[in-house]
Design an enzyme around this catalytic site. Structure first.
Site, mmCIF file in Angstrom:
data_model
loop_
_atom_site.group_PDB
_atom_site.id
_atom_site.type_symbol
_atom_site.label_atom_id
_atom_site.label_comp_id
_atom_site.label_asym_id
_atom_site.label_seq_id
_atom_site.Cartn_x
_atom_site.Cartn_y
_atom_site.Cartn_z
ATOM 1 C CB CYS A 74 -0.973 -0.079 1.312
ATOM 2 S SG CYS A 74 -1.816 1.455 1.446
ATOM 3 C CB CYS A 80 -2.445 5.899 5.810
ATOM 4 S SG CYS A 80 -4.107 5.195 6.266
ATOM 5 C CB CYS A 83 -2.913 -0.830 7.795
ATOM 6 S SG CYS A 83 -4.127 -1.156 7.023
ATOM 7 C CD GLN A 283 -19.439 -7.454 14.872
ATOM 8 O OE1 GLN A 283 -18.348 -7.073 14.195
ATOM 9 N NE2 GLN A 283 -20.070 -7.619 16.205
ATOM 10 C CE1 TYR A 312 -22.025 -3.980 28.311
ATOM 11 C CE2 TYR A 312 -21.643 -6.269 28.586
ATOM 12 C CZ TYR A 312 -21.664 -5.164 29.147
ATOM 13 O OH TYR A 312 -21.093 -4.881 30.299
ATOM 14 C CG ASP A 381 -19.850 -8.778 21.235
ATOM 15 O OD1 ASP A 381 -18.517 -8.302 21.527
ATOM 16 O OD2 ASP A 381 -20.267 -8.602 20.294
ATOM 17 C CB CYS A 408 -13.382 -5.996 20.447
ATOM 18 S SG CYS A 408 -14.095 -4.718 21.365
HETATM 19 N N1 SAH Z 1 -23.238 -7.899 19.859
HETATM 20 C C1 SAH Z 1 -23.226 -6.660 18.831
HETATM 21 C C2 SAH Z 1 -22.699 -5.480 19.342
HETATM 22 C C3 SAH Z 1 -21.077 -5.501 20.337
HETATM 23 S S1 SAH Z 1 -20.319 -3.853 20.308
HETATM 24 C C4 SAH Z 1 -22.771 -7.035 17.683
HETATM 25 O O1 SAH Z 1 -22.156 -8.104 17.463
HETATM 26 O O2 SAH Z 1 -22.920 -6.562 16.446
HETATM 27 C C5 SAH Z 1 -20.892 -3.623 22.042
HETATM 28 C C6 SAH Z 1 -22.218 -2.661 22.062
HETATM 29 O O3 SAH Z 1 -22.350 -2.594 23.559
HETATM 30 C C7 SAH Z 1 -22.351 -1.565 21.483
HETATM 31 O O4 SAH Z 1 -23.679 -1.880 20.632
HETATM 32 C C8 SAH Z 1 -22.674 -0.621 22.720
HETATM 33 O O5 SAH Z 1 -23.665 0.246 22.225
HETATM 34 C C9 SAH Z 1 -23.009 -1.483 23.814
HETATM 35 N N2 SAH Z 1 -22.813 -0.997 25.248
HETATM 36 C C10 SAH Z 1 -21.940 -0.115 25.482
HETATM 37 N N3 SAH Z 1 -21.785 0.289 26.704
HETATM 38 C C11 SAH Z 1 -22.949 -0.308 27.191
HETATM 39 C C12 SAH Z 1 -23.523 -0.648 28.741
HETATM 40 N N4 SAH Z 1 -23.030 -0.038 29.816
HETATM 41 N N5 SAH Z 1 -24.595 -1.311 28.598
HETATM 42 C C13 SAH Z 1 -25.328 -2.009 27.690
HETATM 43 N N6 SAH Z 1 -24.468 -2.042 26.334
HETATM 44 C C14 SAH Z 1 -23.507 -1.163 26.274
#
Ligand code: SAH
Length: 451
Positions: A74, A80, A83, A283, A312, A381, A408
């Site tokens: 790249c 940039c 990456c 995603q 989440y 998550d 993550c």
């Molecule tokens: N499981 C989903 C999103 C994961 S990202 C997927 O795979 O698409 C994490 C998510 O947690 C986000 O949508 C964010 O808005 C939410 N979040 C962040 N802080 C939070 C909290 N204190 N309570 C509930 N949700 C929360």
């Protein structure tokens, strides 16, 4: 031992790679981070910062090259901010990410000798992103569009970014040409003058369709039909052209005007259809997301008696993928709009055993458990900051059989699973996923089972 000096050049042997993608070596016993280096490189680097327990340095020359080094494919890589690992062969990138997770789990989590079962890489490390955001601004008096340089708002004009779709470059050029023809100025972050702020594209991997969003500080673009004509002439894949009205300080405004075509684009994850509007969270790498969700669901061992709590949950992607097999699903998410999307997505897919709550996890989960909601499986998550003690304590109280934690950020995963391990849960399965090839980001799924 001799102190490490700022602005002085040293020879460093790189030993490993840190969680932010920098190579790690030592000078006189002090840990030194050098971006854009690879394990087993010997490099010359100038020290840019010295702290008590570490230093940072800038690469000046690779003296002896690591066998894992490759030519970064790249032309923008060194300038940039997107990456961090592009100079390292893909197979080695996967080993590095696995090691980052294992280190965090051993050091922060206290899981001695922890080894991840597997690391699941992408079939191709390129063209994996379904969403790209390009700022528009001025560089040397010229209107440009591209990416921000690392830790700055200087825009690097961009040709093709090979992580996104090939049509993005043509979309950018069409907008820039339209601006030139109509003497439309880009928005200036400092003076708050000008009109066009960003070009944003979304792609459906299922259909190949593309949504082009122009974010501007107006609800009335001059000669918008010219812009539509230019964008439509690029390809039949451009099916939606949206003006996002953005007069505030956020990346995107809340108001969208469809200039042409569809208001949304549709994509599919694990056989479930999702309608995605410009502002929805979805995603970024759908191919790897399907693998990640399948693994999470394998760990969850669902059957038609299983009650699931998906904390989440975003727009309910994992919840709805589980709902097909499980008895019932409760989804919890703090963003109200996302919960509205989750409910709509459930109806669209004929799913009626999923219930969604718009509230913070720390607030609602303890209350749900206290009022007797049973969960056999809890899926977590959370964002990079991880979960919190209130939520985790409530989960422990609920006596859930299995906890599937999707993360993550290895550091907060290690911290939270440590707490679960101290309270009766045993870590039994794990898998590492590469959702963002060429970057330092890494995703992990672990299973904790009640003993
Ligand atoms: N499981 C989903 C999103 C994961 S990202 C997927 O795979 O698409 C994490 C998510 O947690 C986000 O949508 C964010 O808005 C939410 N979040 C962040 N802080 C939070 C909290 N204190 N309570 C509930 N949700 C929360």
């Amino acid at each position: 031992m001799e102190a490490v000096e700022k602005n002085k050049e040293y020879t460093i042997k790189i030993e490993s790679v840190s969680s932010d993608g920098s190579g790690v070596g030592h000078i006189n016993g002090l840990t030194v981070f050098v971006p854009q280096t690879a394990p087993n490189d010997t490099v010359r680097a100038v020290i840019t910062e010295v702290k008590k327990s570490y230093a940072r340095a800038r690469l000046t020359e690779v003296i002896a090259s690591s066998p894992d080094r490759q030519e970064a494919d790249c032309p923008y890589y060194t300038r940039c901010g997107g990456c961090q690992l592009r100079h390292i062969r893909y197979k080695k990138q996967l080993e590095i990410k696995k090691a980052v997770v294992e280190n965090a789990m051993r050091r922060i989590g206290g899981f001695n000798g922890f080894e991840a079962e597997e690391v699941i890489g992408a079939e191709s490390p390129l063209r994996y992103r379904n969403k790209m955001m390009f700022p528009v601004g001025k560089t040397d008096g010229q209107t440009v569009c591209g990416f921000y340089a690392p830790k700055s708002h200087d825009i690097i004009p961009l040709g093709d970014c090979a992580l996104g779709d090939e049509l993005n470059t043509q979309i950018i050029n069409a907008v820039l040409n339209y601006m030139k023809e109509n003497s439309i100025e880009p928005y200036d972050e400092k003076t708050h003058t000008g009109t066009i702020r960003r070009i944003f594209t979304r792609k459906s991997f299922n259909t190949g369709e593309i949504m082009a969003v122009i974010s501007a500080g107006t609800d009335n673009l001059p000669n918008a039909e010219q812009l539509v004509k230019r964008l439509r002439s690029i390809s039949d894949r451009v099916v939606s052209i949206i003006l996002n009205v953005n007069t505030g300080r956020l990346t995107l405004g809340n108001k969208n005007i469809t200039l042409w075509g569809s208001d949304v684009i549709c994509d599919t994850l694990c056989g479930i259809d999702f309608e995605i509007s410009p502002n929805s969270f979805f995603q970024i790498n759908p191919k790897q997301t399907e693998k990640l969700y399948r693994k999470a669901i394998e760990f969850a061992r669902l059957d038609n008696n299983t009650r699931v709590m998906d904390i989440y949950c975003g727009i309910g992607t994992i919840s709805l993928c589980c709902a097909k097999t499980a008895k019932s699903v409760i989804g919890v998410e703090i963003v109200r709009q996302a919960i509205e999307n989750a409910r709509e997505n459930a109806v669209r897919n004929g799913i009626f055993n999923a219930e969604f709550y718009a509230d913070s996890a720390e607030n609602i989960v303890p209350r749900l458990i206290a009022r007797g909601e049973q969960a056999d499986v809890v899926i977590l998550d959370p964002p990079r900051s991880g979960s919190d003690e209130k939520t985790l304590t409530a989960i422990i109280k609920s006596n859930a059989e299995r906890i599937v934690y999707v993360s993550c950020n290895p550091a907060t995963l290690a911290r939270d699973t440590r707490l679960l391990a101290q309270n009766g849960y045993k870590l039994t399965r794990s898998a590492v996923f590469d959702m963002f090839p060429h970057t330092c980001h890494v995703e992990t799924v672990v299973l904790m089972e009640r003993q």
